[in-house]
Design an enzyme around this catalytic site. Structure first.
Site, PDB file in Angstrom:
ATOM      1  N   SER A   1       0.831  -1.199   0.000  1.00 45.57           N
ATOM      2  CA  SER A   1       0.000   0.000   0.000  1.00 45.57           C
ATOM      3  C   SER A   1       0.873   1.260   0.000  1.00 45.57           C
ATOM      4  CB  SER A   1      -0.948  -0.028   1.199  1.00 45.57           C
ATOM      5  OG  SER A   1      -1.992   0.915   1.043  1.00 45.57           O
TER       6      SER A   1
ATOM      7  N   ASP B   1      -5.512  -3.603  -2.642  1.00 46.27           N
ATOM      8  CA  ASP B   1      -4.561  -3.365  -1.555  1.00 46.27           C
ATOM      9  C   ASP B   1      -4.102  -4.684  -0.915  1.00 46.27           C
ATOM     10  OD1 ASP B   1      -3.413  -2.621   1.016  1.00 46.27           O
ATOM     11  OD2 ASP B   1      -4.341  -0.662   0.720  1.00 46.27           O
TER      12      ASP B   1
END
Length: 526
Positions: free
Chosen positions: A74, A221
């Site tokens: 991320s 993610d």
């Protein structure tokens, strides 16, 4: 222990093969053999809190602690990718702080960038819901609240359109990002290709952003499955791990009073559980850092500097353990020189000579239509700004979803790869309008209307428009629009409309023209 001649020969052979393997890898990666522990920096996800990673990296640089491998998830994938390009921590900070990250959640082109036709339609029907409605009446859902177009633009800008790489070992520092295959909910290690895309796949918040299509997978993610990829750094050969964990704390019972907070609690638990497992893989000589960023959330991009300071603070407090990996001044200068030499070899530029254009067409329109609308010519130098303007030209039609592009180098040629996706909930879109007027005395008018646009009627981009209003103003209109050329500079259109407007005229004394006044005026002029 006694060795026979046969065993001794086997051992020599193994040593020879092992040594040859190491030397071949070093030659392939163009990296010298490191006679010290290989240090891998592992950066977790955390949104805006990721600025803490920059503070940690800056303290490492100030104390001559080298970084040989970077992995991240991320926001950690973003900071790690920027650092892996060879940028200093200060450069990463400067670029990160100069960007308006809120634009990452803007998909639609601004009104100034919309085509004249779309501006006119939008001015009349201001409630741009953009709902997907098929011509048979079936509603289509969006794959995410946002398409991620704004985030793609930001990452291309920050990485200066770095061309696709056969392996991320070619970066100044070997790098890997971690995403989640949302179909199987398994981790995906991205080790090659376009750096900006590798970052975006790892940063795509599920539900909020449309998944990234990469190598036949739908990626989001990586935080849920591996928010602190220690194992990936070890696989790359890291012998010492410096891991930075930006985890959230679980909410207390009193805050679990809404569905949103409960979902957030479960997400936090899963993310922390994945980080806990990765932490268990660390050895006593590894270093675990957990900056105190409890004062902010992942969306608090106005607190980047505070997060950065929190990263510096935890790194400085951990210097007694970190300094065991400090290099001498001369050795660190040598390390920096080698890293910068690898950075120079990366061909990230403000412009590129484009030999050819390749279209990855995920639309209902032919390639020649898309190429005509891009208005790009091969065999010339094209700046990054021109490329972004071409993307805006496509977006001005307001029918495209995410538009990505990258530079691919093949056979000493620069190939511009345009990945163009039409809105998956099209080609029919529904918008609305609501109008109300009142003169605060006796007249009140209102109107509610809907607009339906059906696109892709022809290979040049023909459309059917249907609009209707109910209330004080009643209108029904329809139009067929047919571009004549692929660039849509010329078109023909025809349609029909009917309207009915209710108007009342009363209270004629509003201008103090009472009956006596009218009589006096009449007498004067007679």
């Amino acid at each position: 222990m006694l060795f026979s001649k046969k065993n001794f020969s086997s051992i020599l052979c193994c040593i020879f093969v092992s040594t040859s393997t190491v030397n071949v890898y070093a030659a392939t990666a163009d990296r010298p053999v490191i006679e010290r522990p290989k240090i891998g920096v592992v950066l977790s996800g955390g949104g805006a809190k990721g600025a803490a990673h920059i503070g940690v990296l800056e303290v490492l640089e100030e104390n001559r602690i080298p970084v040989d491998i970077v992995t991240g998830t991320s926001m950690g994938a973003y900071v790690g990718g920027m650092y892996a390009m060879g940028l200093s921590a200060h450069e990463v900070k400067q670029r990160t702080f100069d960007i308006n990250w809120n634009t990452g959640y803007i998909d639609r082109a601004s009104r100034n960038d919309l085509s004249l036709r779309r501006k006119k339609q939008g001015d009349t029907y201001q409630l741009h819901t953009d709902l997907g409605l098929d011509i048979n009446g079936e509603f289509k859902s969006r794959p995410g609240a946002f398409q991620g177009q704004g985030l793609a633009v930001i990452l291309r800008q920050l990485t200066v359109n770095l061309p696709a790489l056969k392996t991320f070992d070619q970066l100044a520092i070997p790098y890997r990002s971690v995403a989640t295959d949302i179909t199987k909910v398994t981790p995906v290690i991205i080790d090659s290709g376009n750096l900006a895309t590798a970052m975006q796949a790892s940063m795509t918040v599920p539900g909020a952003l449309k998944p990234v299509h990469l190598d036949g997978k739908l990626l989001v993610d990586g935080g849920v499955v591996n928010n602190m990829p220690v194992d990936v750094a070890k696989q790359l050969g890291a012998e010492v791990i410096i891991a930075v964990d930006l985890r959230d704390s679980l909410m207390p019972k009193k805050d679990l009073d809404s569905a949103l907070n409960i979902v957030s609690q479960l997400t936090t638990f899963m993310t922390n559980a994945s980080a806990d497992y990765q932490k268990s893989l660390m050895k006593p000589n590894d270093i675990y850092l957990q900056p105190n960023v409890s004062f902010m959330t992942a969306a608090d991009f106005d607190k980047l500097d505070q997060a950065y300071q929190a990263g510096r603070k935890i790194a400085q407090a951990s210097l007694p353990r970190l300094l065991r990996y400090q290099l001498s001044t001369s050795d660190y200068a040598k390390y920096n020189k080698e890293k910068n030499m690898r950075r120079v070899k990366l061909s990230a530029h403000d412009s590129y000579f484009i030999d050819d254009i390749e279209i990855i067409n995920n639309t209902n329109l032919p390639d020649k239509t898309l190429l005509a609308q891009l208005e790009l010519k091969t065999g010339k130098v094209i700046s990054n700004n021109e490329l972004e303007q071409s993307v805006k030209r496509l977006q001005s039609e307001d029918i495209y979803g995410r538009i990505n592009y990258s530079i691919k180098q093949k056979d000493n040629k620069n190939i511009l790869v345009m990945d163009i996706n039409e809105k998956s909930w099209g080609p029919g879109y529904l918008n609305f309008t609501l109008a109300f007027e009142d003169d605060f005395e006796s007249r009140s008018d209102f109107s509610f209307g809907a607009q339906y646009i059906y696109t892709d009627l022809t290979d040049k981009g023909g459309e059917w428009l249907l609009e209707w209003k109910l209330g004080s103003w009643k209108d029904i209109s329809t139009e067929l629009y047919f571009p004549i050329d692929y660039q849509q500079h010329f078109f023909t259109a025809f349609g029909a409309a009917t309207s009915n407007e209710i108007r009342r005229f009363d209270n004629f004394n509003a201008y103090n023209l009472n009956t006596e006044g009218l009589k006096n005026i009449d007498a004067k002029y007679n």
